[in-house]
Enzyme design. Structure first.
Site, PDB file in Angstrom:
ATOM      1  N   CYS A 192      20.360  31.819  62.643  1.00 48.49           N
ATOM      2  CA  CYS A 192      20.515  30.381  62.822  1.00 48.49           C
ATOM      3  C   CYS A 192      20.242  29.725  61.475  1.00 48.49           C
ATOM      4  CB  CYS A 192      19.535  29.851  63.867  1.00 48.49           C
ATOM      5  SG  CYS A 192      19.835  30.445  65.541  1.00 48.49           S
ATOM      6  N   GLY A 200      14.913  32.392  63.679  1.00 47.32           N
ATOM      7  CA  GLY A 200      14.249  33.679  63.714  1.00 47.32           C
ATOM      8  C   GLY A 200      14.140  34.247  65.096  1.00 47.32           C
ATOM      9  N   GLU A 201      13.202  35.150  65.213  1.00 47.36           N
ATOM     10  CA  GLU A 201      12.957  35.809  66.489  1.00 47.36           C
ATOM     11  C   GLU A 201      11.471  36.144  66.574  1.00 47.36           C
ATOM     12  OE1 GLU A 201      14.480  39.736  68.982  1.00 47.36           O
ATOM     13  OE2 GLU A 201      15.378  39.264  67.045  1.00 47.36           O
TER      14      GLU A 201
END
Length: 191
Positions: free
Chosen positions: A2, A74-75
């Site tokens: 993203c 992110g994650e």
């Protein structure tokens, strides 16, 4: 992948159009959706590549009371564990996205929430009540976070080219720094 962007605003500028240009420059990072929110002093934007909770993970995400706003790239690997922890504290979550978990972790723990996170991330959280902006990235910088700061102006983005779309930010070539980088693979001092 993203993309995020944001900046402090000046009432004399059209923050909506500036943010739109910044987000357009990084739209390849998030082809599924692009959104922005502007407040009196802060503008936040996000381009999204939908991966987790595709239907409910839109950003920038606001808390139910609209006090906090998050833009996140992110994650969070342990978000399911953190989600259970929040639910056990009687916090009602509306989605199954790591974005909402991240937002509520900040609401519960403030900056100490970083001690609980396992993942790769770059984010900004704006507190509309205290007019504070909290920004962070993962320790290894897996998710990029570029910023520009000058006097009372602050801007950030996932890529430098988004920063260069803001009219308050100029760029010029520093031949000496280029020479240092090509020689040492880094630039000396604070250039």
């Amino acid at each position: 992948m993203c993309g995020i962007a944001g900046f402090t605003t000046d009432r004399r500028v059209d923050s909506s159009n500036i943010m739109k240009e910044m987000l357009q420059s990084i739209e390849h990072r998030g082809p599924d959706e692009s959104n922005q929110l502007s407040f009196e002093k802060i503008s936040l934007g996000h381009v999204r590549l939908s991966i987790i909770d595709i239907a409910n993970g839109q950003q920038p995400m606001q808390s139910r009371d609209q006090r906090y706003t998050l833009t996140f790239n992110g994650e969070i690997y342990n978000y399911l564990e953190l989600r259970q922890q929040l639910v056990s504290q009687s916090i009602q979550l509306e989605t199954y996205s790591d974005t909402e978990v991240l937002l509520h972790m900040y609401i519960q723990y403030g900056k100490e929430m970083l001690n609980h996170l396992n993942g790769m991330f770059a984010f900004a959280i704006y507190d509309n009540l205290t007019d504070e902006l909290f920004v962070a990235r993962d320790h290894f910088g897996v998710k990029p976070f570029y910023f520009y700061s000058d006097n009372d102006f602050f801007a950030f983005a996932s890529e430098i080219k988004a920063l260069l779309r803001h009219p308050n930010i100029g760029a010029s070539v520093d031949d000496h720094s280029i020479h240092e980088y090509l020689t040492f693979q880094f630039v000396l001092h604070d250039k």
